[in-house]
Write a protein that holds these residues in place. Structure first.
Motif, mmCIF file in Angstrom:
data_model
loop_
_atom_site.group_PDB
_atom_site.id
_atom_site.type_symbol
_atom_site.label_atom_id
_atom_site.label_comp_id
_atom_site.label_asym_id
_atom_site.label_seq_id
_atom_site.Cartn_x
_atom_site.Cartn_y
_atom_site.Cartn_z
ATOM 1 N N GLN A 1 41.741 83.638 35.742
ATOM 2 C CA GLN A 1 41.522 83.785 37.314
ATOM 3 C C GLN A 1 41.736 84.904 37.695
ATOM 4 O O GLN A 1 40.761 85.581 38.508
ATOM 5 N N ARG A 2 42.663 85.235 37.643
ATOM 6 C CA ARG A 2 43.175 87.086 37.889
ATOM 7 C C ARG A 2 41.979 88.044 37.169
ATOM 8 O O ARG A 2 40.928 88.561 38.227
ATOM 9 N N GLN A 3 41.595 88.017 35.994
ATOM 10 C CA GLN A 3 40.357 88.670 35.803
ATOM 11 C C GLN A 3 39.289 88.590 35.849
ATOM 12 O O GLN A 3 38.594 89.107 35.984
ATOM 13 N N TRP A 4 39.283 87.415 36.144
ATOM 14 C CA TRP A 4 37.394 86.803 36.130
ATOM 15 C C TRP A 4 36.962 87.528 37.891
ATOM 16 O O TRP A 4 35.927 87.680 38.123
ATOM 17 N N ALA A 5 38.343 87.377 38.325
ATOM 18 C CA ALA A 5 38.332 88.045 40.475
ATOM 19 C C ALA A 5 38.221 89.340 39.866
ATOM 20 O O ALA A 5 37.230 89.646 40.896
ATOM 21 N N ILE A 6 38.485 90.250 39.412
ATOM 22 C CA ILE A 6 38.544 91.239 39.108
ATOM 23 C C ILE A 6 37.068 92.074 38.935
ATOM 24 O O ILE A 6 36.878 92.640 39.031
ATOM 25 N N GLN A 7 36.497 91.076 37.709
ATOM 26 C CA GLN A 7 35.770 91.402 37.144
ATOM 27 C C GLN A 7 34.828 91.326 38.261
ATOM 28 O O GLN A 7 33.327 92.184 38.329
ATOM 29 N N LEU A 8 34.519 90.385 38.897
ATOM 30 C CA LEU A 8 33.374 90.437 40.132
ATOM 31 C C LEU A 8 33.449 91.074 40.836
ATOM 32 O O LEU A 8 32.144 91.120 41.606
ATOM 33 N N LEU A 9 34.716 91.422 41.822
ATOM 34 C CA LEU A 9 35.175 92.589 42.706
ATOM 35 C C LEU A 9 34.408 93.960 42.100
ATOM 36 O O LEU A 9 33.690 94.959 42.827
ATOM 37 N N ASP A 10 34.512 94.193 40.915
ATOM 38 C CA ASP A 10 34.482 95.234 40.854
ATOM 39 C C ASP A 10 32.238 95.335 40.314
ATOM 40 O O ASP A 10 32.156 95.910 40.965
ATOM 41 N N GLN A 11 32.082 93.995 39.939
ATOM 42 C CA GLN A 11 30.848 94.588 39.705
ATOM 43 C C GLN A 11 30.186 94.748 41.700
ATOM 44 O O GLN A 11 28.740 95.276 41.771
ATOM 45 N N VAL A 12 30.730 93.846 42.395
ATOM 46 C CA VAL A 12 30.134 94.452 44.024
ATOM 47 C C VAL A 12 30.985 95.500 45.021
ATOM 48 O O VAL A 12 30.710 95.843 45.875
ATOM 49 N N GLY A 13 31.733 96.463 43.947
ATOM 50 C CA GLY A 13 32.402 97.795 44.439
ATOM 51 C C GLY A 13 33.216 98.050 45.196
ATOM 52 O O GLY A 13 33.719 98.641 45.907
ATOM 53 N N VAL A 14 34.366 96.775 44.754
ATOM 54 C CA VAL A 14 35.820 96.917 45.943
ATOM 55 C C VAL A 14 36.540 96.648 45.136
ATOM 56 O O VAL A 14 37.579 95.598 45.721
#
Length: 238
Positions: free
Chosen positions: A125-138
């Motif tokens: 969960q944590r890594q997936w969340a960080i990956q998505l937040l990186d995709q949108v630049g935050v």
């Protein structure tokens, strides 16, 4: 998933609000079918019923009349608790007012969404969340609270949260309204790319012509003449 599979269907759906003087039809849809994996734009002026229609599709509202089916499950007759569970697992929603939890950090907003749905394995969960937040630049805002972000940054977090549980249906209500052109396209591209890669269905409400032009299929809501005594108008899918 089979692109020819019938995923979402609305038949003779109406949402009405009544008082002692009049009945206001917020939205009326004679028939709407959306196939698995389709991406459509829902358009119409402010007040035409776009948000109401998305709330009906997501199960946040129940119709006054008619039937809403999702993969042959009749959502409109499901108990509220069942709809809540279904929505957590199957629907990603970018709300017009964002609805981020103000007491939680950016990262925790996404982790809570995953915890409630229980779709993503806890270890991932944590890594997936960080990956998505990186995709949108935050990804540099993980420990920030919503009030510490600009409206544009909040909108991007909300978009990431909408797809965090890998939903089969993504609904976005004016997802670029708080963003400049570049960031608006970034969020839209993220939603569209995710939907394409996962085979999810995407419905985006907007009155932004630049966004509308990105979609091959467009469904329009328009106001109808008065249908009842009083000042009520009906918003009907054209």
């Amino acid at each position: 998933m089979d692109g020819d599979e019938k995923m979402l269907e609305l038949n003779q759906v109406r949402k009405e609000y009544r008082d002692v003087l009049q009945t206001i039809t917020a939205v009326a849809v004679d028939h709407l079918m959306i196939q698995t994996g389709e991406q459509i734009a829902l358009v119409g002026p402010s007040g035409s019923g776009k948000t109401t229609l998305l709330h009906l599709i997501s199960g946040l509202l129940t119709p006054t009349a008619g039937e809403i089916k999702f993969n042959d499950i009749v959502l409109s007759s499901m108990p509220e608790t069942w709809r809540d569970t279904w929505r957590a697992k199957a629907v990603g929603y970018v709300f017009q007012k964002l609805n981020l939890l103000s007491s939680l950090t950016v990262l925790d907003n996404l982790l809570v969404a995953m915890s409630f749905a229980n779709v993503i394995p806890k270890k991932d969960q944590r890594q997936w969340a960080i990956q998505l937040l990186d995709q949108v630049g935050v990804s540099d805002k993980l420990g920030k609270f919503p009030h510490q972000l600009s409206m544009g940054e909040q909108q991007r977090v909300a978009a990431a949260r909408a797809v965090i549980n890998k939903p089969s249906l993504i609904l976005a209500d004016e997802p670029t309204a708080s963003l400049d052109q570049d960031n608006g396209l970034l969020v839209l591209d993220m939603l569209r790319q995710f939907a394409k890669e996962s085979g999810s269905t995407l419905v985006v409400s907007t009155h932004d012509r630049q966004i509308i032009n990105q979609f091959e299929r467009i469904c329009s809501l328009r106001k109808q003449p008065e249908e009842v005594i009083g000042s009520a108008t009906s918003n009907r899918l054209a």
